[in-house]
Design an enzyme around this catalytic site. Structure first.
Site, PDB file in Angstrom:
ATOM      1  N   ARG A   1       0.868  -1.174   0.000  1.00 50.19           N
ATOM      2  CA  ARG A   1       0.000   0.000   0.000  1.00 50.19           C
ATOM      3  C   ARG A   1       0.907   1.226   0.000  1.00 50.19           C
ATOM      4  O   ARG A   1       2.043   1.171   0.479  1.00 50.19           O
ATOM      5  CB  ARG A   1      -0.893   0.029   1.249  1.00 50.19           C
ATOM      6  CG  ARG A   1      -1.826  -1.166   1.389  1.00 50.19           C
ATOM      7  CD  ARG A   1      -2.621  -1.071   2.689  1.00 50.19           C
ATOM      8  NE  ARG A   1      -3.554  -2.178   2.837  1.00 50.19           N
ATOM      9  CZ  ARG A   1      -3.300  -3.297   3.533  1.00 50.19           C
ATOM     10  NH1 ARG A   1      -2.120  -3.440   4.134  1.00 50.19           N
ATOM     11  NH2 ARG A   1      -4.199  -4.248   3.624  1.00 50.19           N
TER      12      ARG A   1
ATOM     13  N   LYS B   1      -2.439  -2.020   7.776  1.00 52.46           N
ATOM     14  CA  LYS B   1      -3.632  -1.489   8.434  1.00 52.46           C
ATOM     15  C   LYS B   1      -3.706  -1.987   9.869  1.00 52.46           C
ATOM     16  O   LYS B   1      -3.364  -3.134  10.150  1.00 52.46           O
ATOM     17  CB  LYS B   1      -4.892  -1.920   7.667  1.00 52.46           C
ATOM     18  CG  LYS B   1      -5.087  -1.158   6.358  1.00 52.46           C
ATOM     19  CD  LYS B   1      -6.408  -1.533   5.718  1.00 52.46           C
ATOM     20  CE  LYS B   1      -6.668  -0.692   4.468  1.00 52.46           C
ATOM     21  NZ  LYS B   1      -7.949  -1.051   3.832  1.00 52.46           N
TER      22      LYS B   1
ATOM     23  N   HIS C   1      -1.940   2.291  -5.971  1.00 51.23           N
ATOM     24  CA  HIS C   1      -2.676   1.059  -5.680  1.00 51.23           C
ATOM     25  C   HIS C   1      -2.769   0.157  -6.912  1.00 51.23           C
ATOM     26  O   HIS C   1      -2.927  -1.057  -6.779  1.00 51.23           O
ATOM     27  CB  HIS C   1      -4.080   1.406  -5.166  1.00 51.23           C
ATOM     28  CG  HIS C   1      -4.521   0.523  -4.037  1.00 51.23           C
ATOM     29  ND1 HIS C   1      -3.904   0.527  -2.805  1.00 51.23           N
ATOM     30  CD2 HIS C   1      -5.501  -0.403  -3.951  1.00 51.23           C
ATOM     31  CE1 HIS C   1      -4.496  -0.351  -2.011  1.00 51.23           C
ATOM     32  NE2 HIS C   1      -5.458  -0.939  -2.690  1.00 51.23           N
TER      33      HIS C   1
ATOM     34  N   ARG D   1      -0.197  -2.403  -6.751  1.00 51.12           N
ATOM     35  CA  ARG D   1      -0.550  -3.466  -5.799  1.00 51.12           C
ATOM     36  C   ARG D   1      -1.500  -4.466  -6.463  1.00 51.12           C
ATOM     37  O   ARG D   1      -1.324  -5.681  -6.338  1.00 51.12           O
ATOM     38  CB  ARG D   1      -1.194  -2.816  -4.577  1.00 51.12           C
ATOM     39  CG  ARG D   1      -1.645  -3.775  -3.476  1.00 51.12           C
ATOM     40  CD  ARG D   1      -2.026  -2.940  -2.254  1.00 51.12           C
ATOM     41  NE  ARG D   1      -2.873  -3.638  -1.305  1.00 51.12           N
ATOM     42  CZ  ARG D   1      -2.417  -4.431  -0.332  1.00 51.12           C
ATOM     43  NH1 ARG D   1      -1.114  -4.647  -0.215  1.00 51.12           N
ATOM     44  NH2 ARG D   1      -3.250  -5.003   0.512  1.00 51.12           N
TER      45      ARG D   1
ATOM     46  N   HIS E   1      -4.061  -8.995   3.701  1.00 47.27           N
ATOM     47  CA  HIS E   1      -5.520  -9.011   3.796  1.00 47.27           C
ATOM     48  C   HIS E   1      -5.947  -9.820   5.022  1.00 47.27           C
ATOM     49  O   HIS E   1      -5.471 -10.936   5.222  1.00 47.27           O
ATOM     50  CB  HIS E   1      -6.149  -9.633   2.550  1.00 47.27           C
ATOM     51  CG  HIS E   1      -6.122  -8.742   1.359  1.00 47.27           C
ATOM     52  ND1 HIS E   1      -6.270  -9.208   0.070  1.00 47.27           N
ATOM     53  CD2 HIS E   1      -5.956  -7.394   1.241  1.00 47.27           C
ATOM     54  CE1 HIS E   1      -6.202  -8.193  -0.776  1.00 47.27           C
ATOM     55  NE2 HIS E   1      -6.012  -7.099  -0.089  1.00 47.27           N
TER      56      HIS E   1
ATOM     57  N   TYR F   1      -9.124 -11.377  -6.976  1.00 47.87           N
ATOM     58  CA  TYR F   1      -8.111 -11.646  -8.000  1.00 47.87           C
ATOM     59  C   TYR F   1      -8.361 -12.962  -8.726  1.00 47.87           C
ATOM     60  O   TYR F   1      -7.829 -13.175  -9.809  1.00 47.87           O
ATOM     61  CB  TYR F   1      -6.708 -11.600  -7.379  1.00 47.87           C
ATOM     62  CG  TYR F   1      -6.412 -10.220  -6.853  1.00 47.87           C
ATOM     63  CD1 TYR F   1      -6.175  -9.161  -7.720  1.00 47.87           C
ATOM     64  CD2 TYR F   1      -6.428  -9.963  -5.491  1.00 47.87           C
ATOM     65  CE1 TYR F   1      -5.959  -7.883  -7.242  1.00 47.87           C
ATOM     66  CE2 TYR F   1      -6.204  -8.683  -4.998  1.00 47.87           C
ATOM     67  CZ  TYR F   1      -5.971  -7.654  -5.884  1.00 47.87           C
ATOM     68  OH  TYR F   1      -5.759  -6.383  -5.398  1.00 47.87           O
TER      69      TYR F   1
END
Length: 299
Positions: free
Chosen positions: A149, A173, A245, A248, A271, A280
């Site tokens: 990120r 995150k 992004h 990514r 994630h 994906y």
């Protein structure tokens, strides 16, 4: 309780109890600010503890009329639910008005990606004769090579580079740390930047451990990374609207297309849920479908 006091208390809760990053706290705060703005438009002013489910449904309609897309509405709703969970925990309210509030239906939009050729063109377009050339090349190589990120890139530290064993440690995150493999091209670009260019930069106090610095010796901003990528896209005549992004997404897409295990991709991207990574697989199906159409003898 007034809105300002409630929002301030909520921010403290997110920081101290949930250990969220400043960016996440700011995003949650913006969501509650919108609810506060809505309350100010009402003839009878509504306090945070007196809001009802009916008020929240009217607020969602108000947000919808402003033209917000369903994914943005869902994000705001998530912020509101977190806010009233906090209010309930602190005994400011007895019942959670957001409990029965439904999220808008969202169609999962496949993210834009770049082809490997486009990424190569962008990296090749970097002017390495400029002082920032080696740094910008390292930025693109790390974004694409590690699937970071933009906030993870700007906060990357020298002390978290383990290039001898081909890993870097990033803070994602919720301040969660993870180890990410790093490939040869990214390692080479990083070493050139760090050992040949960065060493000649006058670094501001407190920024000594940051990998990527501007000419003033301070860490780069997220906006600056966006600008670098936008300018390179224009240089090669790329028509897509892209951002950091996009690299990514391209990293994940190319891994899945190459047959990488989805759990491994989830781990590398940081994630929390495998369902986030599963988008994906949709991209992969499109890739497989296109491959069959192009190469199968009956097509």
């Amino acid at each position: 309780m007034n809105w300002r006091a409630a929002i301030k208390g909520f921010q403290a809760y997110l920081k101290l109890e949930k250990s969220l990053s400043p960016n996440s706290i700011e995003a949650y705060s913006r969501d509650i600010e919108k609810l506060y703005q809505y309350s100010e438009t009402q003839t009878i002013k509504i306090n945070p503890e007196s809001i009802t489910l009916a008020d929240l449904r009217l607020f969602i309609n108000w947000v919808n009329e402003l033209g917000m897309i369903p994914s943005s509405q869902a994000r705001i709703l998530s912020g509101i639910k977190a806010f009233y969970k906090y209010m309930l925990m602190e005994d400011i309210i007895k019942d959670d008005p957001s409990e029965l509030l439904e999220s808008p239906k969202i169609q999962r939009k496949l993210p834009d990606t770049l082809s490997y050729e486009d990424i190569n063109k962008m990296i090749s377009a970097i002017d390495l004769s400029r002082p920032d050339g080696a740094r910008n090349k390292a930025i693109l190589e790390v974004l694409y090579g590690c699937g970071l990120r933009v906030s993870e890139l700007t906060e990357l530290k020298l002390s978290n580079l383990y290039l001898d064993i081909e890993f870097i440690k990033v803070t994602g995150k919720g301040s969660k740390e993870r180890l990410v493999p790093i490939g040869g091209a990214a390692i080479k670009a990083l070493k050139i930047w760090i050992e040949q260019v960065r060493v000649h930069t006058a670094i501001k106090k407190g920024e000594e451990d940051m990998v990527f610095l501007n000419r003033r010796g301070t860490r780069l901003s997220r906006i600056y990374i966006f600008m670098v990528i936008k300018q390179l896209a224009e240089t090669i005549g790329l028509k897509k609207t892209i951002s950091p992004h996009t690299f990514r997404h391209s990293f994940a897409t190319h891994l899945v297309e190459g047959g990488a295990d989805l759990r491994a991709v989830q781990e590398m991207l940081g994630h929390e849920s495998i369902t986030t990574t599963e988008i994906y697989t949709h991209l992969d199906r499109e890739f497989l479908k296109g491959t069959i159409i192009q190469f199968h003898p009956r097509n």
